[in-house]
Design an enzyme around this catalytic site. Sequence first.
Site, PDB file in Angstrom:
ATOM      1  N   PHE A  90      10.766 -24.975  55.378  1.00  0.00           N
ATOM      2  CA  PHE A  90      11.063 -24.325  56.653  1.00  0.00           C
ATOM      3  C   PHE A  90      10.567 -22.872  56.567  1.00  0.00           C
ATOM      4  CE2 PHE A  90      13.665 -22.435  60.002  1.00  0.00           C
ATOM      5  CZ  PHE A  90      13.452 -23.363  61.005  1.00  0.00           C
ATOM      6  N   ASP A 128      17.453 -24.746  49.077  1.00  0.00           N
ATOM      7  CA  ASP A 128      17.861 -24.702  50.478  1.00  0.00           C
ATOM      8  C   ASP A 128      18.360 -26.094  50.816  1.00  0.00           C
ATOM      9  OD1 ASP A 128      18.019 -24.929  53.240  1.00  0.00           O
ATOM     10  OD2 ASP A 128      16.359 -23.557  53.611  1.00  0.00           O
ATOM     11  N   TYR A 159      25.763 -25.686  60.876  1.00  0.00           N
ATOM     12  CA  TYR A 159      25.659 -26.163  62.266  1.00  0.00           C
ATOM     13  C   TYR A 159      24.954 -27.504  62.386  1.00  0.00           C
ATOM     14  CZ  TYR A 159      21.393 -23.302  61.639  1.00  0.00           C
ATOM     15  OH  TYR A 159      20.246 -22.730  61.142  1.00  0.00           O
ATOM     16  N   LYS A 160      24.416 -28.029  61.281  1.00  0.00           N
ATOM     17  CA  LYS A 160      23.735 -29.334  61.356  1.00  0.00           C
ATOM     18  C   LYS A 160      24.749 -30.437  61.027  1.00  0.00           C
ATOM     19  CE  LYS A 160      19.429 -27.292  59.576  1.00  0.00           C
ATOM     20  NZ  LYS A 160      18.703 -27.031  60.798  1.00  0.00           N
ATOM     21  N   ARG A 170      11.788 -36.326  65.263  1.00  0.00           N
ATOM     22  CA  ARG A 170      12.852 -36.552  64.286  1.00  0.00           C
ATOM     23  C   ARG A 170      14.005 -37.290  64.964  1.00  0.00           C
ATOM     24  NH1 ARG A 170      14.086 -30.850  61.384  1.00  0.00           N
ATOM     25  NH2 ARG A 170      14.864 -30.431  63.487  1.00  0.00           N
TER      26      ARG A 170
HETATM   27  C1  LIG Z   1      15.673 -25.779  55.885  1.00  0.00           C
HETATM   28  C2  LIG Z   1      16.056 -24.614  56.765  1.00  0.00           C
HETATM   29  N1  LIG Z   1      16.080 -23.389  56.224  1.00  0.00           N
HETATM   30  C3  LIG Z   1      16.379 -22.305  56.980  1.00  0.00           C
HETATM   31  C4  LIG Z   1      16.673 -22.436  58.313  1.00  0.00           C
HETATM   32  C5  LIG Z   1      17.005 -21.191  59.070  1.00  0.00           C
HETATM   33  O1  LIG Z   1      18.381 -21.092  59.199  1.00  0.00           O
HETATM   34  P1  LIG Z   1      19.094 -19.852  59.893  1.00  0.00           P
HETATM   35  O2  LIG Z   1      18.505 -19.719  61.246  1.00  0.00           O
HETATM   36  O3  LIG Z   1      20.533 -20.284  59.954  1.00  0.00           O
HETATM   37  O4  LIG Z   1      18.885 -18.668  59.064  1.00  0.00           O
HETATM   38  C6  LIG Z   1      16.696 -23.714  58.902  1.00  0.00           C
HETATM   39  C7  LIG Z   1      17.025 -23.963  60.322  1.00  0.00           C
HETATM   40  O5  LIG Z   1      17.003 -23.218  61.201  1.00  0.00           O
HETATM   41  C8  LIG Z   1      16.348 -24.816  58.089  1.00  0.00           C
HETATM   42  O6  LIG Z   1      16.309 -26.038  58.603  1.00  0.00           O
HETATM   43  N1  LIG Z   2      18.714 -23.129  64.024  1.00  0.00           N
HETATM   44  C1  LIG Z   2      18.147 -23.592  65.165  1.00  0.00           C
HETATM   45  C2  LIG Z   2      18.256 -22.840  66.348  1.00  0.00           C
HETATM   46  O1  LIG Z   2      18.939 -21.671  66.309  1.00  0.00           O
HETATM   47  C3  LIG Z   2      17.686 -23.306  67.531  1.00  0.00           C
HETATM   48  C4  LIG Z   2      17.007 -24.518  67.523  1.00  0.00           C
HETATM   49  C5  LIG Z   2      16.877 -25.265  66.371  1.00  0.00           C
HETATM   50  C6  LIG Z   2      17.409 -24.778  65.195  1.00  0.00           C
HETATM   51  C7  LIG Z   2      17.260 -25.486  63.945  1.00  0.00           C
HETATM   52  O2  LIG Z   2      18.208 -25.616  63.228  1.00  0.00           O
HETATM   53  C8  LIG Z   2      15.969 -25.979  63.580  1.00  0.00           C
HETATM   54  C9  LIG Z   2      16.090 -26.611  62.253  1.00  0.00           C
HETATM   55  N2  LIG Z   2      16.271 -25.659  61.187  1.00  0.00           N
HETATM   56  C10 LIG Z   2      14.978 -27.537  61.908  1.00  0.00           C
HETATM   57  O3  LIG Z   2      15.169 -28.305  61.011  1.00  0.00           O
HETATM   58  O4  LIG Z   2      13.943 -27.541  62.533  1.00  0.00           O
END
Ligand SMILES: Cc1ncc(COP(=O)(O)O)c(C=O)c1O
Ligand SMILES: Nc1c(O)cccc1C(=O)C[C@H](N)C(=O)O
Length: 467
Positions: free
Chosen positions: A171, A254, A279-280, A427
Amino acid sequence: MDDSHGVGDDPYAPAKAVLDGGGFGSDPVETAARLDADDPLSGLADRFFTPDDGLYMDGNSLGPASDAALASLDRVVDEWREHLIGGWTDADPPWFEVGERIGAALAPLVGAAPEEVVIGNSITVNVHTLVGTFLDELLAGNGPDRADSAAADGSWDPDVEPAVLVNELDFPSDHYAIRAQLRQRGIDPDEKLRVVESRDGRTIDPADVEAVLEEHDDVGIVFMPTALYRSGQLFDVARIAEAAHDAGAYAGFDAAHSVGAVPHAFDDAGVDFAVWCTYKYLNAGPGALGALFVAERHHGLTPALAGWWGHEKATQFEMNLTYTPADSAGAWQIGTPPLLAAAPLEGAVETLREAGIERIRAKSLALTDLLIALVDERLPEVAIGTPRDRDTRGGHVALEHPDAERLSRALTDRGVVVDFRPPNVVRVCPAAPYTAFADVLAVVDRIEAILDAGAHEEYAASEGGVT
Ligand SMILES: Cc1ncc(COP(=O)(O)O)c(C=O)c1O
Ligand SMILES: Nc1c(O)cccc1C(=O)C[C@H](N)C(=O)O
Protein backbone atom coordinates in the site's frame (compact mmCIF):
# COMPACT_ATOMS: atom_id res chain seq x y z
CA MET A 1 -24.86 -17.89 17.88
CA ASP A 2 -24.52 -21.66 18.10
CA ASP A 3 -21.66 -22.46 20.44
CA SER A 4 -21.70 -26.22 20.07
CA HIS A 5 -18.53 -26.23 17.98
CA GLY A 6 -15.34 -25.71 19.94
CA VAL A 7 -12.51 -23.69 18.53
CA GLY A 8 -10.19 -26.14 16.85
CA ASP A 9 -12.64 -28.38 15.03
CA ASP A 10 -13.74 -26.98 11.70
CA PRO A 11 -17.49 -26.46 11.56
CA TYR A 12 -17.06 -25.47 7.92
CA ALA A 13 -15.72 -28.83 6.83
CA PRO A 14 -19.12 -29.60 5.17
CA ALA A 15 -18.69 -26.53 2.94
CA LYS A 16 -15.25 -27.70 1.98
CA ALA A 17 -16.56 -31.19 1.27
CA VAL A 18 -19.22 -29.75 -1.06
CA LEU A 19 -16.59 -27.80 -2.94
CA ASP A 20 -14.04 -30.59 -2.99
CA GLY A 21 -16.79 -32.76 -4.42
CA GLY A 22 -16.64 -30.69 -7.61
CA GLY A 23 -18.53 -27.47 -7.43
CA PHE A 24 -21.72 -26.31 -5.92
CA GLY A 25 -24.04 -29.09 -6.94
CA SER A 26 -27.04 -29.05 -9.23
CA ASP A 27 -29.08 -26.82 -6.94
CA PRO A 28 -26.74 -24.08 -5.70
CA VAL A 29 -29.51 -22.19 -3.92
CA GLU A 30 -30.40 -25.25 -1.88
CA THR A 31 -26.73 -25.99 -1.17
CA ALA A 32 -26.05 -22.43 0.03
CA ALA A 33 -29.14 -22.58 2.23
CA ARG A 34 -27.88 -25.82 3.77
CA LEU A 35 -24.43 -24.37 4.45
CA ASP A 36 -26.02 -21.30 6.05
CA ALA A 37 -28.28 -23.48 8.18
CA ASP A 38 -25.20 -25.31 9.49
CA ASP A 39 -23.17 -22.13 10.06
CA PRO A 40 -22.51 -21.55 13.78
CA LEU A 41 -21.79 -17.88 13.08
CA SER A 42 -24.95 -17.21 11.07
CA GLY A 43 -26.70 -15.52 14.01
CA LEU A 44 -24.04 -12.80 14.16
CA ALA A 45 -25.18 -11.11 10.95
CA ASP A 46 -28.25 -9.69 12.70
CA ARG A 47 -25.98 -7.67 14.95
CA PHE A 48 -24.36 -5.81 12.02
CA PHE A 49 -25.83 -2.97 9.99
CA THR A 50 -25.45 -4.12 6.41
CA PRO A 51 -27.90 -3.11 3.66
CA ASP A 52 -31.19 -5.08 3.78
CA ASP A 53 -31.54 -5.12 0.04
CA GLY A 54 -27.85 -5.21 -0.89
CA LEU A 55 -24.66 -7.18 -0.43
CA TYR A 56 -21.83 -5.58 1.51
CA MET A 57 -18.51 -7.00 0.26
CA ASP A 58 -16.20 -4.16 1.28
CA GLY A 59 -15.39 -5.00 4.89
CA ASN A 60 -11.71 -5.06 3.94
CA SER A 61 -11.93 -1.29 3.42
CA LEU A 62 -14.55 -0.29 5.97
CA GLY A 63 -16.33 -2.78 8.22
CA PRO A 64 -19.99 -2.15 9.08
CA ALA A 65 -21.38 -0.78 12.33
CA SER A 66 -22.64 -3.31 14.83
CA ASP A 67 -24.91 -3.19 17.88
CA ALA A 68 -21.93 -3.70 20.17
CA ALA A 69 -19.79 -1.01 18.51
CA LEU A 70 -22.60 1.55 18.68
CA ALA A 71 -23.34 0.61 22.30
CA SER A 72 -19.76 1.28 23.38
CA LEU A 73 -19.76 4.53 21.41
CA ASP A 74 -23.04 5.58 23.07
CA ARG A 75 -21.59 4.75 26.46
CA VAL A 76 -18.64 7.08 25.95
CA VAL A 77 -20.91 9.85 24.65
CA ASP A 78 -22.99 9.48 27.84
CA GLU A 79 -19.81 9.56 29.93
CA TRP A 80 -18.74 12.78 28.23
CA ARG A 81 -22.15 14.33 28.96
CA GLU A 82 -22.04 13.17 32.57
CA HIS A 83 -18.40 13.42 33.62
CA LEU A 84 -16.88 16.08 31.35
CA ILE A 85 -13.16 16.33 32.14
CA GLY A 86 -13.65 13.88 35.02
CA GLY A 87 -14.16 11.11 32.46
CA TRP A 88 -10.40 10.61 32.24
CA THR A 89 -10.47 9.20 35.75
CA ASP A 90 -14.12 8.70 36.74
CA ALA A 91 -15.65 7.00 33.73
CA ASP A 92 -16.01 3.27 34.12
CA PRO A 93 -13.51 2.23 32.87
CA PRO A 94 -11.55 5.53 32.97
CA TRP A 95 -10.55 7.05 29.64
CA PHE A 96 -6.96 7.62 30.72
CA GLU A 97 -5.76 4.17 29.75
CA VAL A 98 -8.09 3.59 26.79
CA GLY A 99 -5.17 2.90 24.43
CA GLU A 100 -3.63 0.26 26.67
CA ARG A 101 -6.97 -1.26 27.68
CA ILE A 102 -8.32 -1.78 24.16
CA GLY A 103 -4.83 -2.75 23.01
CA ALA A 104 -4.89 -5.54 25.57
CA ALA A 105 -8.26 -6.69 24.20
CA LEU A 106 -6.73 -6.89 20.71
CA ALA A 107 -3.60 -8.74 21.84
CA PRO A 108 -5.07 -12.27 21.59
CA LEU A 109 -5.97 -11.62 17.95
CA VAL A 110 -2.29 -11.19 17.11
CA GLY A 111 -0.77 -13.63 19.59
CA ALA A 112 0.77 -10.98 21.81
CA ALA A 113 0.96 -10.15 25.50
CA PRO A 114 -1.44 -7.40 26.64
CA GLU A 115 1.26 -4.77 27.12
CA GLU A 116 2.67 -5.37 23.64
CA VAL A 117 -0.36 -3.87 21.87
CA VAL A 118 -1.86 -0.40 22.05
CA ILE A 119 -4.34 1.54 19.96
CA GLY A 120 -3.38 4.99 18.76
CA ASN A 121 -2.69 7.22 15.77
CA SER A 122 -3.25 5.82 12.25
CA ILE A 123 -1.35 3.16 10.34
CA THR A 124 0.63 5.77 8.46
CA VAL A 125 1.62 7.64 11.60
CA ASN A 126 2.55 4.35 13.26
CA VAL A 127 4.76 3.41 10.30
CA HIS A 128 6.49 6.76 10.73
CA THR A 129 7.11 6.35 14.44
CA LEU A 130 8.05 2.66 14.43
CA VAL A 131 10.27 2.61 11.36
CA GLY A 132 11.82 5.83 12.67
CA THR A 133 12.41 4.27 16.09
CA PHE A 134 14.15 1.20 14.69
CA LEU A 135 16.20 3.24 12.22
CA ASP A 136 17.41 5.28 15.20
CA GLU A 137 18.35 2.09 17.00
CA LEU A 138 20.38 0.92 14.01
CA LEU A 139 22.09 4.27 13.61
CA ALA A 140 22.99 4.14 17.30
CA GLY A 141 24.63 0.76 16.72
CA ASN A 142 21.99 -1.12 18.73
CA GLY A 143 20.42 -3.31 16.05
CA PRO A 144 19.97 -7.08 16.08
CA ASP A 145 23.04 -9.31 16.13
CA ARG A 146 24.87 -9.56 12.83
CA ALA A 147 27.45 -12.14 11.91
CA ASP A 148 29.27 -9.74 9.59
CA SER A 149 29.28 -6.71 11.89
CA ALA A 150 32.32 -4.49 12.18
CA ALA A 151 31.01 -3.35 15.58
CA ALA A 152 32.77 -4.91 18.56
CA ASP A 153 29.56 -6.32 20.10
CA GLY A 154 28.31 -7.86 16.83
CA SER A 155 25.41 -5.46 16.42
CA TRP A 156 24.73 -2.96 13.65
CA ASP A 157 27.75 -1.00 12.43
CA PRO A 158 26.62 2.61 12.94
CA ASP A 159 28.71 3.71 9.95
CA VAL A 160 26.47 1.71 7.61
CA GLU A 161 23.35 3.53 6.45
CA PRO A 162 20.52 1.07 6.98
CA ALA A 163 18.20 0.09 4.16
CA VAL A 164 14.53 -0.82 4.60
CA LEU A 165 13.22 -3.74 2.59
CA VAL A 166 9.66 -3.45 1.25
CA ASN A 167 7.88 -4.77 -1.84
CA GLU A 168 6.44 -3.24 -4.97
CA LEU A 169 2.86 -4.32 -4.21
CA ASP A 170 2.66 -2.56 -0.84
CA PHE A 171 0.00 0.00 0.00
CA PRO A 172 1.63 3.29 -1.11
CA SER A 173 1.23 5.18 2.16
CA ASP A 174 3.77 2.87 3.83
CA HIS A 175 6.41 3.72 1.22
CA TYR A 176 5.69 7.43 1.55
CA ALA A 177 6.22 7.23 5.30
CA ILE A 178 9.36 5.07 5.16
CA ARG A 179 10.92 7.29 2.51
CA ALA A 180 10.24 10.31 4.71
CA GLN A 181 11.85 8.61 7.71
CA LEU A 182 14.94 7.74 5.68
CA ARG A 183 15.15 11.28 4.30
CA GLN A 184 14.85 12.79 7.77
CA ARG A 185 17.96 10.86 8.77
CA GLY A 186 19.90 12.04 5.73
CA ILE A 187 19.57 8.65 4.01
CA ASP A 188 18.71 8.64 0.32
CA PRO A 189 15.47 6.65 -0.10
CA ASP A 190 16.14 6.06 -3.79
CA GLU A 191 19.11 4.02 -2.70
CA LYS A 192 18.04 2.61 0.64
CA LEU A 193 14.38 1.77 0.16
CA ARG A 194 14.98 -1.68 -1.32
CA VAL A 195 11.94 -2.97 -3.15
CA VAL A 196 11.30 -6.67 -3.73
CA GLU A 197 9.75 -7.14 -7.15
CA SER A 198 6.74 -9.27 -7.93
CA ARG A 199 7.09 -12.01 -10.53
CA ASP A 200 3.44 -11.96 -11.57
CA GLY A 201 2.16 -8.52 -10.59
CA ARG A 202 -0.07 -10.12 -7.97
CA THR A 203 2.09 -11.75 -5.35
CA ILE A 204 5.48 -11.64 -3.68
CA ASP A 205 7.46 -14.84 -3.51
CA PRO A 206 9.03 -15.14 -0.03
CA ALA A 207 12.10 -16.65 -1.69
CA ASP A 208 12.61 -13.28 -3.40
CA VAL A 209 12.62 -11.52 -0.03
CA GLU A 210 15.23 -14.01 1.15
CA ALA A 211 17.25 -13.54 -2.04
CA VAL A 212 17.44 -9.75 -1.58
CA LEU A 213 18.58 -10.29 1.99
CA GLU A 214 21.31 -12.63 0.74
CA GLU A 215 22.40 -10.16 -1.89
CA HIS A 216 22.52 -6.96 0.23
CA ASP A 217 24.06 -6.77 3.66
CA ASP A 218 22.75 -3.31 4.51
CA VAL A 219 19.11 -4.18 5.23
CA GLY A 220 18.30 -3.12 8.79
CA ILE A 221 14.51 -3.43 8.67
CA VAL A 222 12.35 -5.82 6.69
CA PHE A 223 8.89 -4.27 6.48
CA MET A 224 6.31 -6.45 4.78
CA PRO A 225 2.52 -6.75 4.78
CA THR A 226 0.88 -9.74 6.43
CA ALA A 227 -1.53 -9.67 3.47
CA LEU A 228 -1.35 -7.66 0.26
CA TYR A 229 -4.09 -5.07 -0.09
CA ARG A 230 -4.81 -5.80 -3.75
CA SER A 231 -4.44 -9.53 -4.35
CA GLY A 232 -5.05 -10.57 -0.74
CA GLN A 233 -1.95 -12.82 -0.70
CA LEU A 234 -1.26 -13.86 2.88
CA PHE A 235 2.40 -13.86 3.92
CA ASP A 236 4.16 -16.41 6.09
CA VAL A 237 5.00 -14.02 8.92
CA ALA A 238 7.27 -16.48 10.75
CA ARG A 239 9.28 -17.20 7.61
CA ILE A 240 9.81 -13.51 6.82
CA ALA A 241 10.70 -12.72 10.43
CA GLU A 242 13.21 -15.55 10.51
CA ALA A 243 14.80 -14.42 7.25
CA ALA A 244 15.04 -10.86 8.60
CA HIS A 245 16.64 -11.98 11.85
CA ASP A 246 19.05 -14.34 10.08
CA ALA A 247 20.19 -11.31 8.10
CA GLY A 248 20.55 -9.20 11.25
CA ALA A 249 17.50 -7.05 10.47
CA TYR A 250 14.36 -6.15 12.40
CA ALA A 251 11.07 -7.64 11.18
CA GLY A 252 8.10 -5.25 10.98
CA PHE A 253 4.68 -5.86 9.41
CA ASP A 254 1.67 -3.95 8.13
CA ALA A 255 -1.16 -6.20 9.25
CA ALA A 256 -4.06 -4.04 8.04
CA HIS A 257 -5.44 -6.70 5.74
CA SER A 258 -5.43 -9.61 8.12
CA VAL A 259 -6.05 -8.64 11.75
CA GLY A 260 -9.62 -9.64 12.57
CA ALA A 261 -9.81 -12.07 9.64
CA VAL A 262 -6.74 -14.26 10.20
CA PRO A 263 -5.24 -15.31 13.55
CA HIS A 264 -1.65 -14.23 14.14
CA ALA A 265 1.12 -15.38 16.48
CA PHE A 266 3.44 -12.38 16.50
CA ASP A 267 5.29 -13.39 19.65
CA ASP A 268 5.90 -16.95 18.51
CA ALA A 269 7.00 -15.69 15.10
CA GLY A 270 9.51 -13.28 16.70
CA VAL A 271 7.97 -10.18 15.08
CA ASP A 272 9.65 -6.99 16.27
CA PHE A 273 6.84 -4.56 15.50
CA ALA A 274 3.59 -4.32 13.55
CA VAL A 275 0.89 -1.81 12.65
CA TRP A 276 -2.71 -2.20 11.53
CA CYS A 277 -6.00 -0.34 11.37
CA THR A 278 -9.25 -1.05 13.13
CA TYR A 279 -11.72 0.18 10.51
CA LYS A 280 -11.49 -2.87 8.22
CA TYR A 281 -11.98 -6.37 9.65
CA LEU A 282 -12.21 -5.01 13.19
CA ASN A 283 -15.33 -2.98 12.28
CA ALA A 284 -14.56 0.01 14.52
CA GLY A 285 -15.77 2.70 12.12
CA PRO A 286 -14.41 5.23 9.64
CA GLY A 287 -11.24 6.87 10.88
CA ALA A 288 -11.10 4.59 13.94
CA LEU A 289 -7.75 4.52 15.71
CA GLY A 290 -4.81 2.52 14.45
CA ALA A 291 -3.15 -0.22 16.46
CA LEU A 292 0.42 -1.34 16.90
CA PHE A 293 2.50 -4.14 18.38
CA VAL A 294 5.99 -3.77 19.81
CA ALA A 295 7.70 -6.90 21.15
CA GLU A 296 8.43 -6.70 24.85
CA ARG A 297 12.21 -6.87 24.29
CA HIS A 298 12.00 -3.41 22.69
CA HIS A 299 9.97 -1.73 25.42
CA GLY A 300 11.76 1.25 26.89
CA LEU A 301 13.06 2.56 23.56
CA THR A 302 12.39 6.20 22.80
CA PRO A 303 9.83 6.51 20.02
CA ALA A 304 10.80 8.54 16.96
CA LEU A 305 7.60 10.55 17.30
CA ALA A 306 7.44 11.08 21.02
CA GLY A 307 4.48 12.73 22.72
CA TRP A 308 3.07 13.05 26.20
CA TRP A 309 0.51 10.28 25.77
CA GLY A 310 3.38 7.81 25.41
CA HIS A 311 4.98 8.98 28.64
CA GLU A 312 5.18 6.64 31.62
CA LYS A 313 1.61 6.77 32.94
CA ALA A 314 2.39 7.14 36.63
CA THR A 315 4.23 10.42 36.09
CA GLN A 316 2.56 11.73 32.92
CA PHE A 317 0.70 14.47 34.77
CA GLU A 318 3.79 15.69 36.59
CA MET A 319 4.40 17.53 33.31
CA ASN A 320 8.17 17.00 33.31
CA LEU A 321 9.89 18.47 30.31
CA THR A 322 12.00 15.34 30.09
CA TYR A 323 10.27 12.47 28.36
CA THR A 324 10.22 9.08 30.07
CA PRO A 325 8.74 6.49 27.70
CA ALA A 326 6.17 4.07 29.08
CA ASP A 327 7.64 0.62 29.55
CA SER A 328 5.14 -0.93 27.12
CA ALA A 329 3.86 -0.53 23.57
CA GLY A 330 1.92 2.39 25.05
CA ALA A 331 5.06 4.49 24.58
CA TRP A 332 4.27 4.75 20.85
CA GLN A 333 1.08 6.72 21.49
CA ILE A 334 1.64 10.37 20.73
CA GLY A 335 -1.15 12.78 21.68
CA THR A 336 -4.50 12.53 23.44
CA PRO A 337 -6.45 9.57 22.02
CA PRO A 338 -9.65 10.65 20.23
CA LEU A 339 -12.06 8.86 22.54
CA LEU A 340 -14.96 8.90 20.12
CA ALA A 341 -12.79 7.25 17.46
CA ALA A 342 -11.67 4.62 19.97
CA ALA A 343 -14.97 3.80 21.65
CA PRO A 344 -16.67 1.64 18.96
CA LEU A 345 -13.68 -0.70 18.86
CA GLU A 346 -14.35 -1.90 22.37
CA GLY A 347 -17.75 -3.35 21.45
CA ALA A 348 -16.63 -4.45 18.01
CA VAL A 349 -13.76 -6.50 19.44
CA GLU A 350 -16.04 -8.11 21.99
CA THR A 351 -18.24 -9.40 19.16
CA LEU A 352 -15.22 -10.86 17.36
CA ARG A 353 -13.94 -12.40 20.57
CA GLU A 354 -17.29 -14.08 21.08
CA ALA A 355 -17.19 -15.46 17.55
CA GLY A 356 -13.59 -16.67 17.98
CA ILE A 357 -10.86 -15.74 15.51
CA GLU A 358 -10.20 -19.40 14.58
CA ARG A 359 -13.84 -19.85 13.69
CA ILE A 360 -13.91 -16.56 11.78
CA ARG A 361 -10.89 -17.74 9.76
CA ALA A 362 -12.46 -21.14 9.09
CA LYS A 363 -15.66 -19.55 7.81
CA SER A 364 -13.76 -16.94 5.80
CA LEU A 365 -11.83 -19.68 4.01
CA ALA A 366 -15.04 -21.57 3.27
CA LEU A 367 -16.63 -18.40 1.87
CA THR A 368 -13.65 -17.55 -0.32
CA ASP A 369 -13.35 -21.21 -1.43
CA LEU A 370 -16.94 -20.97 -2.55
CA LEU A 371 -16.46 -17.63 -4.30
CA ILE A 372 -13.44 -18.94 -6.21
CA ALA A 373 -15.25 -22.15 -7.18
CA LEU A 374 -18.29 -20.26 -8.46
CA VAL A 375 -16.19 -17.78 -10.44
CA ASP A 376 -14.23 -20.65 -12.01
CA GLU A 377 -17.45 -22.40 -12.91
CA ARG A 378 -19.51 -19.50 -14.19
CA LEU A 379 -17.36 -16.49 -15.12
CA PRO A 380 -14.78 -17.53 -17.71
CA GLU A 381 -13.82 -13.92 -18.47
CA VAL A 382 -12.87 -13.28 -14.84
CA ALA A 383 -9.48 -14.38 -13.48
CA ILE A 384 -8.75 -15.08 -9.83
CA GLY A 385 -5.90 -12.80 -8.71
CA THR A 386 -5.72 -14.23 -5.19
CA PRO A 387 -3.67 -17.31 -4.31
CA ARG A 388 -5.85 -20.41 -4.36
CA ASP A 389 -3.81 -22.10 -1.68
CA ARG A 390 -5.59 -21.58 1.65
CA ASP A 391 -2.30 -20.92 3.47
CA THR A 392 -1.52 -17.91 1.29
CA ARG A 393 -5.04 -16.48 0.98
CA GLY A 394 -6.29 -13.65 3.18
CA GLY A 395 -9.90 -12.56 3.67
CA HIS A 396 -10.81 -11.17 0.27
CA VAL A 397 -10.68 -12.33 -3.33
CA ALA A 398 -9.32 -10.23 -6.19
CA LEU A 399 -11.39 -10.70 -9.33
CA GLU A 400 -9.46 -9.56 -12.38
CA HIS A 401 -11.28 -8.27 -15.42
CA PRO A 402 -10.07 -5.87 -18.14
CA ASP A 403 -13.05 -3.61 -17.38
CA ALA A 404 -12.81 -3.99 -13.62
CA GLU A 405 -13.54 -0.37 -12.78
CA ARG A 406 -16.75 -0.23 -14.77
CA LEU A 407 -17.73 -3.65 -13.48
CA SER A 408 -17.30 -2.50 -9.89
CA ARG A 409 -19.45 0.56 -10.55
CA ALA A 410 -22.16 -1.52 -12.18
CA LEU A 411 -22.11 -3.82 -9.15
CA THR A 412 -22.29 -0.95 -6.68
CA ASP A 413 -25.29 0.49 -8.56
CA ARG A 414 -26.96 -2.90 -8.24
CA GLY A 415 -26.49 -3.03 -4.49
CA VAL A 416 -23.26 -5.06 -4.38
CA VAL A 417 -20.67 -2.94 -2.59
CA VAL A 418 -17.17 -3.92 -3.71
CA ASP A 419 -14.18 -1.78 -4.58
CA PHE A 420 -11.93 -1.31 -7.57
CA ARG A 421 -8.15 -1.24 -7.30
CA PRO A 422 -6.18 -0.32 -10.40
CA PRO A 423 -5.43 -1.57 -12.88
CA ASN A 424 -7.86 -4.47 -13.16
CA VAL A 425 -9.05 -5.71 -9.77
CA VAL A 426 -12.50 -5.86 -8.20
CA ARG A 427 -12.00 -6.79 -4.57
CA VAL A 428 -14.75 -8.93 -3.08
CA CYS A 429 -14.66 -9.44 0.67
CA PRO A 430 -17.16 -11.90 2.11
CA ALA A 431 -16.30 -11.08 5.74
CA ALA A 432 -17.16 -14.02 7.96
CA PRO A 433 -19.04 -12.32 10.82
CA TYR A 434 -21.90 -11.06 8.65
CA THR A 435 -21.72 -12.76 5.24
CA ALA A 436 -23.84 -15.78 4.33
CA PHE A 437 -22.97 -18.47 1.80
CA ALA A 438 -26.12 -17.39 -0.06
CA ASP A 439 -24.64 -13.87 -0.31
CA VAL A 440 -21.59 -15.22 -2.14
CA LEU A 441 -23.85 -17.00 -4.59
CA ALA A 442 -25.86 -13.80 -5.08
CA VAL A 443 -22.70 -11.77 -5.81
CA VAL A 444 -21.66 -14.21 -8.52
CA ASP A 445 -25.21 -14.19 -9.94
CA ARG A 446 -25.06 -10.41 -10.22
CA ILE A 447 -21.62 -10.32 -11.80
CA GLU A 448 -22.75 -12.92 -14.31
CA ALA A 449 -25.90 -10.94 -15.13
CA ILE A 450 -23.90 -7.72 -15.65
CA LEU A 451 -21.28 -9.35 -17.86
CA ASP A 452 -23.85 -11.30 -19.89
CA ALA A 453 -25.84 -8.13 -20.60
CA GLY A 454 -22.73 -5.94 -21.05
CA ALA A 455 -24.32 -3.60 -18.49
CA HIS A 456 -20.91 -2.39 -17.25
CA GLU A 457 -20.17 -0.98 -20.71
CA GLU A 458 -22.77 1.74 -20.11
CA TYR A 459 -20.51 3.35 -17.50
CA ALA A 460 -18.09 6.16 -18.28
CA ALA A 461 -14.39 5.75 -17.59
CA SER A 462 -12.93 6.78 -14.26
CA GLU A 463 -13.30 10.26 -12.83
CA GLY A 464 -10.97 9.50 -9.94
CA GLY A 465 -12.08 10.03 -6.35
CA VAL A 466 -12.57 7.47 -3.59
CA THR A 467 -12.98 3.93 -4.85
C1 LIG B 1 -2.07 -1.98 3.97
C2 LIG B 1 -2.44 -0.56 4.33
N1 LIG B 1 -1.51 0.22 4.89
C3 LIG B 1 -1.77 1.51 5.20
C4 LIG B 1 -3.01 2.05 4.95
C5 LIG B 1 -3.23 3.48 5.34
O1 LIG B 1 -3.90 3.52 6.55
P1 LIG B 1 -4.24 4.89 7.29
O2 LIG B 1 -4.99 5.73 6.32
O3 LIG B 1 -5.11 4.44 8.43
O4 LIG B 1 -2.99 5.50 7.73
C6 LIG B 1 -4.03 1.24 4.40
C7 LIG B 1 -5.40 1.72 4.13
O5 LIG B 1 -5.76 2.81 4.01
C8 LIG B 1 -3.70 -0.09 4.07
O6 LIG B 1 -4.61 -0.88 3.50
N1 LIG C 1 -8.71 4.19 4.56
C1 LIG C 1 -9.56 4.41 3.52
C2 LIG C 1 -10.22 5.64 3.42
O1 LIG C 1 -10.00 6.58 4.37
C3 LIG C 1 -11.09 5.88 2.36
C4 LIG C 1 -11.30 4.89 1.41
C5 LIG C 1 -10.65 3.67 1.49
C6 LIG C 1 -9.75 3.46 2.52
C7 LIG C 1 -9.00 2.23 2.63
O2 LIG C 1 -8.92 1.68 3.69
C8 LIG C 1 -8.35 1.71 1.46
C9 LIG C 1 -7.63 0.49 1.86
N2 LIG C 1 -6.46 0.76 2.67
C10 LIG C 1 -7.25 -0.40 0.73
O3 LIG C 1 -6.96 -1.52 0.99
O4 LIG C 1 -7.28 -0.01 -0.42
